[in-house]
Design a protein around this motif. Structure first.
Motif, PDB file in Angstrom:
ATOM      1  N   LEU A 369       3.882  10.421 -19.219  1.00  0.00           N
ATOM      2  CA  LEU A 369       4.023  10.328 -20.676  1.00  0.00           C
ATOM      3  C   LEU A 369       4.704  11.567 -21.226  1.00  0.00           C
ATOM      4  CD1 LEU A 369       0.441   8.941 -21.288  1.00  0.00           C
ATOM      5  CD2 LEU A 369       2.565   7.711 -21.724  1.00  0.00           C
ATOM      6  N   ARG A 370       4.296  12.708 -20.699  1.00  0.00           N
ATOM      7  CA  ARG A 370       4.889  13.967 -21.119  1.00  0.00           C
ATOM      8  C   ARG A 370       6.403  13.949 -20.889  1.00  0.00           C
ATOM      9  NH1 ARG A 370       3.909  18.459 -17.839  1.00  0.00           N
ATOM     10  NH2 ARG A 370       4.578  17.057 -16.190  1.00  0.00           N
ATOM     11  N   ASP A 371       6.785  13.461 -19.714  1.00  0.00           N
ATOM     12  CA  ASP A 371       8.223  13.433 -19.394  1.00  0.00           C
ATOM     13  C   ASP A 371       9.002  12.529 -20.359  1.00  0.00           C
ATOM     14  OD1 ASP A 371       7.772  15.206 -17.414  1.00  0.00           O
ATOM     15  OD2 ASP A 371       7.807  13.735 -15.777  1.00  0.00           O
ATOM     16  N   LEU A 372       8.359  11.430 -20.766  1.00  0.00           N
ATOM     17  CA  LEU A 372       9.023  10.554 -21.739  1.00  0.00           C
ATOM     18  C   LEU A 372       9.332  11.332 -23.007  1.00  0.00           C
ATOM     19  CD1 LEU A 372       6.903   7.257 -21.550  1.00  0.00           C
ATOM     20  CD2 LEU A 372       9.251   7.589 -20.741  1.00  0.00           C
ATOM     21  N   ALA A 373       8.342  12.098 -23.460  1.00  0.00           N
ATOM     22  CA  ALA A 373       8.517  12.841 -24.709  1.00  0.00           C
ATOM     23  C   ALA A 373       9.550  13.944 -24.543  1.00  0.00           C
ATOM     24  CB  ALA A 373       7.179  13.416 -25.166  1.00  0.00           C
ATOM     25  N   LEU A 374       9.493  14.641 -23.434  1.00  0.00           N
ATOM     26  CA  LEU A 374      10.443  15.736 -23.215  1.00  0.00           C
ATOM     27  C   LEU A 374      11.878  15.217 -23.090  1.00  0.00           C
ATOM     28  CD1 LEU A 374       8.486  18.089 -20.785  1.00  0.00           C
ATOM     29  CD2 LEU A 374       9.132  18.541 -23.161  1.00  0.00           C
ATOM     30  N   TYR A 390       9.235  24.424 -35.103  1.00  0.00           N
ATOM     31  CA  TYR A 390       8.115  23.733 -34.463  1.00  0.00           C
ATOM     32  C   TYR A 390       8.544  22.937 -33.245  1.00  0.00           C
ATOM     33  CZ  TYR A 390       5.369  25.291 -38.354  1.00  0.00           C
ATOM     34  OH  TYR A 390       4.731  26.086 -39.249  1.00  0.00           O
ATOM     35  N   GLU A 391       9.831  22.703 -33.145  1.00  0.00           N
ATOM     36  CA  GLU A 391      10.319  21.974 -31.978  1.00  0.00           C
ATOM     37  C   GLU A 391       9.989  22.745 -30.692  1.00  0.00           C
ATOM     38  OE1 GLU A 391      14.495  20.799 -32.011  1.00  0.00           O
ATOM     39  OE2 GLU A 391      14.509  21.251 -29.869  1.00  0.00           O
ATOM     40  N   LYS A 392      10.171  24.045 -30.757  1.00  0.00           N
ATOM     41  CA  LYS A 392       9.908  24.884 -29.593  1.00  0.00           C
ATOM     42  C   LYS A 392       8.423  24.863 -29.222  1.00  0.00           C
ATOM     43  CE  LYS A 392      12.226  28.589 -30.509  1.00  0.00           C
ATOM     44  NZ  LYS A 392      12.447  29.999 -30.878  1.00  0.00           N
ATOM     45  N   ILE A 393       7.595  24.953 -30.252  1.00  0.00           N
ATOM     46  CA  ILE A 393       6.152  24.972 -30.037  1.00  0.00           C
ATOM     47  C   ILE A 393       5.708  23.664 -29.389  1.00  0.00           C
ATOM     48  CG2 ILE A 393       3.935  25.028 -31.231  1.00  0.00           C
ATOM     49  CD1 ILE A 393       5.256  26.873 -33.304  1.00  0.00           C
ATOM     50  N   THR A 395       7.603  21.479 -27.694  1.00  0.00           N
ATOM     51  CA  THR A 395       8.151  21.331 -26.345  1.00  0.00           C
ATOM     52  C   THR A 395       7.380  22.190 -25.350  1.00  0.00           C
ATOM     53  OG1 THR A 395      10.299  21.092 -27.390  1.00  0.00           O
ATOM     54  CG2 THR A 395      10.289  21.404 -25.021  1.00  0.00           C
ATOM     55  N   ASN A 396       7.131  23.407 -25.773  1.00  0.00           N
ATOM     56  CA  ASN A 396       6.414  24.335 -24.924  1.00  0.00           C
ATOM     57  C   ASN A 396       5.037  23.824 -24.533  1.00  0.00           C
ATOM     58  OD1 ASN A 396       5.408  26.749 -23.822  1.00  0.00           O
ATOM     59  ND2 ASN A 396       6.962  27.832 -25.014  1.00  0.00           N
ATOM     60  N   TRP A 397       4.371  23.253 -25.521  1.00  0.00           N
ATOM     61  CA  TRP A 397       3.027  22.745 -25.259  1.00  0.00           C
ATOM     62  C   TRP A 397       3.089  21.580 -24.283  1.00  0.00           C
ATOM     63  CZ3 TRP A 397       0.330  18.132 -26.319  1.00  0.00           C
ATOM     64  CH2 TRP A 397      -1.064  18.210 -26.131  1.00  0.00           C
ATOM     65  N   LEU A 398       4.053  20.693 -24.495  1.00  0.00           N
ATOM     66  CA  LEU A 398       4.197  19.538 -23.617  1.00  0.00           C
ATOM     67  C   LEU A 398       4.417  19.976 -22.170  1.00  0.00           C
ATOM     68  CD1 LEU A 398       6.443  17.003 -25.564  1.00  0.00           C
ATOM     69  CD2 LEU A 398       4.072  16.696 -24.882  1.00  0.00           C
ATOM     70  N   GLU A 399       5.228  21.017 -22.021  1.00  0.00           N
ATOM     71  CA  GLU A 399       5.549  21.472 -20.677  1.00  0.00           C
ATOM     72  C   GLU A 399       4.313  21.949 -19.915  1.00  0.00           C
ATOM     73  OE1 GLU A 399       8.609  24.187 -21.698  1.00  0.00           O
ATOM     74  OE2 GLU A 399      10.193  22.655 -21.616  1.00  0.00           O
ATOM     75  N   PHE A 491      -0.306  19.157 -31.608  1.00  0.00           N
ATOM     76  CA  PHE A 491      -0.684  18.813 -30.234  1.00  0.00           C
ATOM     77  C   PHE A 491      -1.661  17.655 -30.207  1.00  0.00           C
ATOM     78  CE2 PHE A 491      -0.335  23.650 -29.858  1.00  0.00           C
ATOM     79  CZ  PHE A 491       1.044  23.563 -29.802  1.00  0.00           C
ATOM     80  N   LEU A 492      -2.710  17.824 -31.030  1.00  0.00           N
ATOM     81  CA  LEU A 492      -3.793  16.856 -31.063  1.00  0.00           C
ATOM     82  C   LEU A 492      -3.281  15.451 -31.375  1.00  0.00           C
ATOM     83  CD1 LEU A 492      -6.693  17.668 -30.628  1.00  0.00           C
ATOM     84  CD2 LEU A 492      -6.869  18.279 -33.023  1.00  0.00           C
ATOM     85  N   TRP A 493      -2.301  15.401 -32.254  1.00  0.00           N
ATOM     86  CA  TRP A 493      -1.924  14.086 -32.779  1.00  0.00           C
ATOM     87  C   TRP A 493      -0.433  13.764 -32.641  1.00  0.00           C
ATOM     88  CZ3 TRP A 493      -0.603  12.331 -38.231  1.00  0.00           C
ATOM     89  CH2 TRP A 493      -0.755  10.946 -38.351  1.00  0.00           C
ATOM     90  N   VAL A 494       0.420  14.642 -33.165  1.00  0.00           N
ATOM     91  CA  VAL A 494       1.851  14.338 -33.199  1.00  0.00           C
ATOM     92  C   VAL A 494       2.400  14.044 -31.800  1.00  0.00           C
ATOM     93  CG1 VAL A 494       4.135  15.191 -33.827  1.00  0.00           C
ATOM     94  CG2 VAL A 494       2.166  15.740 -35.274  1.00  0.00           C
TER      95      VAL A 494
END
Length: 890
Positions: A369-374, A390-393, A395-399, A491-494
Motif C-alpha cells: 500500500l505504501r508503494d502505491l502511495a509513493l 507537507y509533501e516531504k513530511i 513522503t518521508n513518513w511513508l518511507e 499520518f493517522l488519516w490522510v
RNA sequence: AGGCACGUACGUCAAUGGUAGACGGCUUCCCUUACAAGGAAGAGGUUGGGGGUUCGAGUCCCUCCGUGCCUACCA
C-alpha cells in the motif's frame, strides 16, 4: 424602509440556514446543468463525542468558502458531512456514565453495552452537527454519514476480507503498546511520548563462575524478572571477553547469556543492557535476533504474573519496582540510582503509562500500500499538498512505515469479521452466514476485537459515496477535489486514505490536500481541554457574529496564529460597514433596482472606475480562492468594499444618488449603485453567508440566479459568482481616478496640517499643462469640491495662486494651491514642503544609485531599467516644481 | 538525537528575487444627514545577528542566536 443602524448578526443568523437547508440548496441536485463541472469535499468526520472547537471552525470555514464559491461558479458542488464513531473516546464516555450508576460495562455484557452506546449516540451524540448549522456550513445533510452506518460497516468488512485474502492482513503475536487502563492495544500513533523526570537504576548481575559482576542500567527494574539476556556492543573492548558467558539473574534461579548486539550504545549507561523481550520493543527485536525466550512477568492489568516469582506475583508494576530495588539493595547489588529524564509513552486518551506487552493482534502489512502511495507521488505528484512543504513530511513518513496494528480490545467499533471453529481454524468472511458456509459448521465464535477507528476513516472518501456499490455518487464525486485538515493527522488519516483509495478505487481520493494552520491561545500555547485555554467558537459567534468570525478564520490560512479577539472585532466592524453601506443604498433606492446591464453602459469616470475595480477584485478573488490564498482573498475583499466602494464610490456617487428631484440620471445612479452592491454581496457571500443573504434579500430589482439554478427560490447562494470580465477592467479610468484621489488626499492633508476646521470651506486652485488631466479634474469638479469642502475649485493651465497659499505638487505635473490668507505660517509651510522634498530626494538617490551601477543597466531586464528611469524623471519634475514653490515662498 | 518550520512596526500577521504593507493600538481633529462598530490626517521598520550568491535579498545559500512543531528514541 426600516433598517436598523447597527447590524445584528443574531437576527440574520436565525432564519436563513433553515431555509437554505429545507430548500435543498446544499445538495448537488439543485444544479440543473447536466454538463456542470463537479466539486466535492468530504468532511474530516468529527468524533461523535466531540463538540465544536476552533480547529473545526477553522477547517469548516475553508471548506464552506470553497464549496459556496464553487457552487456559485456553477459547479455541481458537494460537501459531505458525517461523524466518526471514535472507538476509545466513545466507549470511555459511556463507561464513565455507567460508573456513576455503579456499574461497569462488564455488568451489562457486550450486547447491552453496545446498545447503550447507540442509545447515547442517538440521544446526545453529534452535538457538533447542531453547531455546524450555526457556522453556516453548507453541507449536504441528506448525505450525512456515520462510520458505523450499515453501509459503511459493509465497506469495512469488504476491505478487511479483501486484504486478508491477499495476505495483507494477518494475525500475529507481537509486542504492542498496551493500555492497562483501557485494556486495549494502541497503535504507535495513539501513544504520546512525554518527557518524565525519573531515575536510572544501576543493577549488578553476578557472572557465573567468576567474581565479576556486570552492571546494567535501567529505568524499569521490575522488568529484570523477565530478563533473558544481557547485551553488549560487539566492539566494546570492556566486555569482549564476557560475550558468551552466563549471568546469574538475581532474585530468580535463572541463568541468562551475555550476547553481543550492534544495537547497544557503549556510550550510554554502563554499555551493558538487560534484555527483556516480553516487555520492551527494542528488547523484543533483540530477542528475535538472538532466539531468546520471552518471559511474561507483567500482565494486561500491569500486575506482576506468577512467572515473576511468588514473592512479586500480584504486585502492581510500581510496587514491584520498589520491592525489587529494596531487594537489590539488600543483596548489595544496587550500585547506584541517579536522577534521569527520559520520555515515557502514555495513552493518548487516558494518559495511563503504556505497558509494552506481547499479545496476539491483527496487523496490516503496509509495504504494498505504501508503494502505491509513493508511486502516485513520484509519478503524478498527487496528492498536491498546500503548503507544499507537507509533501516531504508525508513522503518521508511513508518511507519509514511499519505494519499497522488494526485490532483493538474494545466493544464499540467494527467487530473484526473473523470467526474461529472449535478447532481454532480462522475463517474471515463478510458475514457470519458466509463464514458458516466457508467453515462448513455453525459452531463459530467471532473474534471479540474491533478495528482501529482509523480503519474505517481510511475508507471515508469512498465508503461515504456508496462503495462497494457502484453508485452514481461514487462515479460523480470520486475522486474528491480537496481535503482540508490539520497537520497532526497527515499520518493517522490522510496517508491512509490515499493508500486505501489507490488500492480499492484505483484512483487517489483527492487531488489536493490543504493543511490549515493552528490557532494558538494568546500566549502562543496550543489550545487544549486539559489546559482549559481553549476559546469556544460559539462564544465568539455570540459576541461578534458568525460572519466576522469566519472572516477572521479564513485569513489565517496555513500559518499558525495566536488568537486575537481584536481581529474579530475589526471584522465585526467590517460587517457593520457592509450593513450601513447597504442601508445607504437602500434608503436611496426609490424608483431603482438591481439591473446587471447598467454596468455595461457606465459613462462617467467614477462609474467606469468602480466597475473596473469590481471586476478586478472578482478576478483576483477567484484566483486567490482557487489557489488557497485565503489571506489574500480576505484582504482583497476588505479593501475593495471598504476603501473603493464605501470611501470613494459611495461618496462620489452621493450627490447624484441623493438628489431630491426625481430624474433619469438619479434613477440611473441609484440603479448602478445597487447593482454594484449586489455584485459585491455575491463576492462576499462565500465568506460571510448570513449578512450577505440578509441584505441581498432586501435589495430591490431583478436579481438573477446562476443559469444552473434557474427556477430555484431566490437566494444569493445560487447567484453567479462574478468572474471578473476583462472587458470591464478599465486601466485608463483607474489611473484617472487615481489622479482625483491624489488631489483630494493632498487637499485633505493640507487642511489637516494647517489646522483648518473641518466645516470651513476653502478655495482650491489646480494648475496643469496637461489638457487631459485638466479635463479629468474639471469633470469631477463637483465631487472634488464636496469631498474636500471647497468653496471654489479653479482649474487652469498654469497655477495662478496668491503667495499666501499652501501648495503641493501632484503626479503627472499638476500643481495644487490652497490660498490661506492670514492663516498661513510661511516658515511652517516651507518646512512642510521641504520634508516632502527630502522624501523625494531620498527616493531619487536610491534609484540613481541603482542606475549608476553599470551592471544593473546591462543585466537587469530592460523593462525594469526603464521603470526606474521613468520614475527618476517623474521625481525630478516634481522636485523642481516643489523647489520653485519653496522659492516663491521666500 | 535527527528532520521541518518560523523570527518583519507596540500587538497579530502580509508581501511570484524588483520602491517593506494591512488590521488593531497610538497621536491630532471631527457626533459632516449610511455607519463614532464612523470620518479625515499623522507618527511608527538598517525585516533576530553575521557572512555569501545576485545588477538587485524580508525572500535563495551558509552560520550563529531564539522559538515552535514533527519523527525516532540511549536501556
Amino acid at each position: 424602509m426600516d433598517i436598523p443602524k447597527q447590524y445584528d448578526p443574531k437576527e440574520a443568523e436565525q432564519h436563513h440556514y433553515e431555509r437554505w437547508e429545507k430548500n435543498g440548496y446544499f445538495a448537488p441536485e439543485i444544479n440543473k446543468d447536466p454538463s456542470a463541472p463537479v466539486f466535492s469535499i468530504v468532511i474530516p468526520p468529527p468524533n461523535v463525542t466531540g463538540s465544536l472547537h476552533m480547529g473545526h471552525a477553522l477547517q469548516h470555514t475553508f471548506m464552506d468558502v470553497m464549496t459556496r464559491h464553487k457552487r456559485m461558479c456553477g459547479y455541481r458542488a458537494l460537501w459531505l458531512p458525517g461523524m466518526d464513531h471514535a472507538g476509545i473516546s466513545t466507549q470511555l464516555m459511556v463507561s464513565r456514565a455507567l460508573k456513576k450508576e455503579g456499574k461497569s460495562r462488564h455488568d451489562l455484557g457486550r450486547e447491552q453495552f453496545v446498545e447503550r452506546v447507540w442509545k447515547w449516540k442517538n440521544e446526545s451524540g453529534g452535538q457538533i452537527t447542531v453547531q455546524m448549522r450555526r457556522e453556516g456550513a453548507s453541507v449536504d445533510w441528506s448525505r450525512e454519514k456515520f462510520t458505523m452506518d450499515e453501509a459503511l460497516s459493509r465497506a469495512v468488512r469488504e476491505v478487511f476480507v479483501a486484504l486478508y485474502d491477499e495476505g495483507l492482513i494477518y494475525r500475529g503475536n507481537r509486542i504492542v503498546n498496551w493500555c492497562p487502563q483501557d485494556q486495549t492495544v494502541l497503535s504507535d500513533l495513539e501513544v504520546d511520548k512525554l518527557p518524565q523526570a525519573g531515575k536510572l537504576y544501576y543493577l549488578q548481575y553476578p557472572i557465573k563462575n567468576s567474581d565479576r559482576r556486570l552492571t546494567v542500567a535501567t529505568t524499569r527494574p521490575e522488568t529484570m524478572l523477565g530478563d533473558t539476556a544481557v547485551a553488549v556492543n560487539p566492539n566494546d573492548e570492556r566486555y569482549r571477553d564476557l560475550v558468551g558467558q552466563t549471568v546469574l539473574l538475581p532474585l530468580t534461579d535463572r541463568e541468562i547469556p551475555i550476547v553481543a548486539d550492534e544495537y547497544v550504545d557503549p556510550e550510554f549507561g554502563t554499555g551493558a543492557v538487560k534484555v527483556t523481550p516480553a516487555h520492551d520493543p527494542n528488547d523484543y527485536e533483540m530477542g528475535l535476533r538472538h532466539n531468546l525466550p520471552q518471559i511474561v512477568v507483567i500482565d494486561p492489568h500491569a500486575k506482576m504474573t506468577a512467572d515473576a516469582g511468588a514473592k512479586y506475583s500480584g504486585l502492581d508494576r510500581y510496587q514491584a519496582r520498589e520491592k525489587i530495588v529494596e531487594d537489590f539493595e539488600q543483596l548489595g547489588l544496587l550500585e547506584k540510582v541517579v536522577d534521569y529524564e527520559f520520555s515515557i509513552s502514555k495513552c493518548e486518551r487516558c494518559k495511563t503509562v503504556i505497558e509494552p506487552l506481547i499479545s496476539t493482534q491483527w496487523f496490516m502489512k503496509m509495504d504494498q500500500l505504501r508503494d502505491l502511495a509513493l508511486e502516485m507521488m513520484s509519478r503524478e505528484q498527487k496528492p498536491r499538498f498546500v503548503p507544499e512543504t507537507y509533501e516531504k513530511i508525508y513522503t518521508n513518513w511513508l518511507e519509514n512505515l511499519r505494519d499497522w496494528t488494526i485490532s483493538r480490545q474494545l466493544w464499540w467499533g467494527h467487530q473484526i469479521p473473523a470467526w474461529y471453529t472449535p478447532q481454532g481454524e480462522v475463517i474471515v468472511a463478510r458475514s457470519e452466514e458466509e463464514a458458516r458456509e466457508k467453515a462448513g459448521t455453525t459452531e463459530l465464535t467471532q473474534d471479540p476485537d474491533v478495528l482501529d477507528t482509523w480503519f474505517s476513516s481510511a475508507l471515508w472518501p469512498f465508503s461515504t459515496l456508496g462503495w462497494p456499490n457502484e453508485t452514481d455518487d461514487l462515479k460523480t464525486f470520486y475522486p474528491t477535489t480537496v481535503l482540508v485538515t490539520a497537520r497532526d493527522i497527515i499520518f493517522l488519516w490522510v496517508s491512509r486514505m490515499v493508500m486505501m483509495g489507490l488500492k480499492f478505487m484505483g484512483k487517489e481520493p483527492f487531488a489536493d490536500v490543504f493543511i490549515t494552520g493552528t490557532i494558538l491561545d494568546s500566549q502562543g500555547q496550543r489550545m487544549s481541554k486539559t489546559k482549559m485555554n481553549g476559546v469556544d467558537p460559539i462564544d465568539v459567534f455570540d459576541k461578534f457574529g458568525v460572519d466576522a468570525t469566519r472572516l477572521t478564520l479564513a485569513q489565517v490560512g496555513s500559518t499558525d496564529i495566536r488568537w486575537n479577539e481584536k481581529q474579530v472585532e475589526s471584522y465585526r466592524n467590517f460587517a457593520n460597514k457592509i450593513w450601513n453601506a447597504a442601508r445607504f443604498c437602500m434608503l436611496n433606492s426609490e424608483g431603482a433596482g438591481v439591473e446587471p446591464e447598467v454596468l455595461e453602459r457606465s459613462t462617467s469616470l467614477h462609474d467606469r472606475w468602480i466597475v473596473s475595480r469590481l471586476n478586478k477584485t472578482a478576478r483576483d478573488l477567484n484566483a486567490a480562492i482557487n489557489d488557497y490564498q485565503f489571506h489574500e482573498a480576505v484582504q482583497t475583499l476588505y479593501h475593495f468594499f471598504w476603501d473603493d466602494f464605501c470611501d470613494w464610490y459611495i461618496e462620489l456617487a452621493k450627490a447624484d444618488v441623493t438628489a431630491e428631484e426625481q430624474s433619469a440620471a438619479r434613477t440611473e445612479a441609484r440603479t448602478r449603485l445597487l447593482t454594484v452592491l449586489e455584485q459585491a454581496l455575491r463576492l462576499l457571500h462565500p465568506f460571510m453567508p448570513y449578512i450577505t443573504e440578509e441584505l441581498w434579500q432586501r435589495l430591490p430589482g431583478e436579481k438573477q440566479l446562476h443559469a444552473a439554478y434557474a427556477g430555484a427560490e431566490p437566494t444569493v447562494m445560487l447567484t453567479a459568482f462574478p468572474e471578473g470580465a476583462a472587458n470591464l477592467i478599465d486601466e485608463a479610468a483607474e489611473s484617472r481616478m487615481q489622479a482625483i484621489i491624489e488631489l483630494i488626499s493632498r487637499v485633505r492633508n493640507i487642511r489637516s496640517e494647517m489646522n483648518i476646521k473641518p466645516g470651513e470651506r476653502i478655495p482650491i486652485i489646480v494648475g496643469s499643462p496637461d489638457q487631459n488631466l485638466r479635463r479629468v479634474f474639471s469633470s469631477a469638479r463637483e465631487q472634488i469640491s464636496r469631498l474636500v469642502r471647497a468653496s471654489d475649485v479653479s482649474i487652469g493651465e498654469r497655477l495662478d495662486a496668491p503667495r499666501a497659499s499652501a501648495r503641493a505638487v501632484l503626479a503627472g505635473g499638476a500643481e495644487l494651491a490652497v490660498p490661506l490668507e492670514g492663516l498661513i505660517d510661511f516658515e511652517q509651510e516651507r518646512r512642510r514642503l521641504q520634508r516632502e522634498q527630502e522624501k523625494l530626494h531620498a527616493e531619487a538617490a536610491k534609484l540613481e544609485a541603482q542606475l549608476g551601477n553599470p551592471n544593473f543597466v546591462s543585466r537587469a531586464p530592460e523593462e525594469r531599467v526603464n521603470e526606474v528611469r521613468e520614475r527618476i524623471a517623474a521625481i525630478a519634475q516634481q522636485s523642481s516644481q516643489l523647489q520653485q514653490t519653496v522659492e516663491n515662498l521666500q
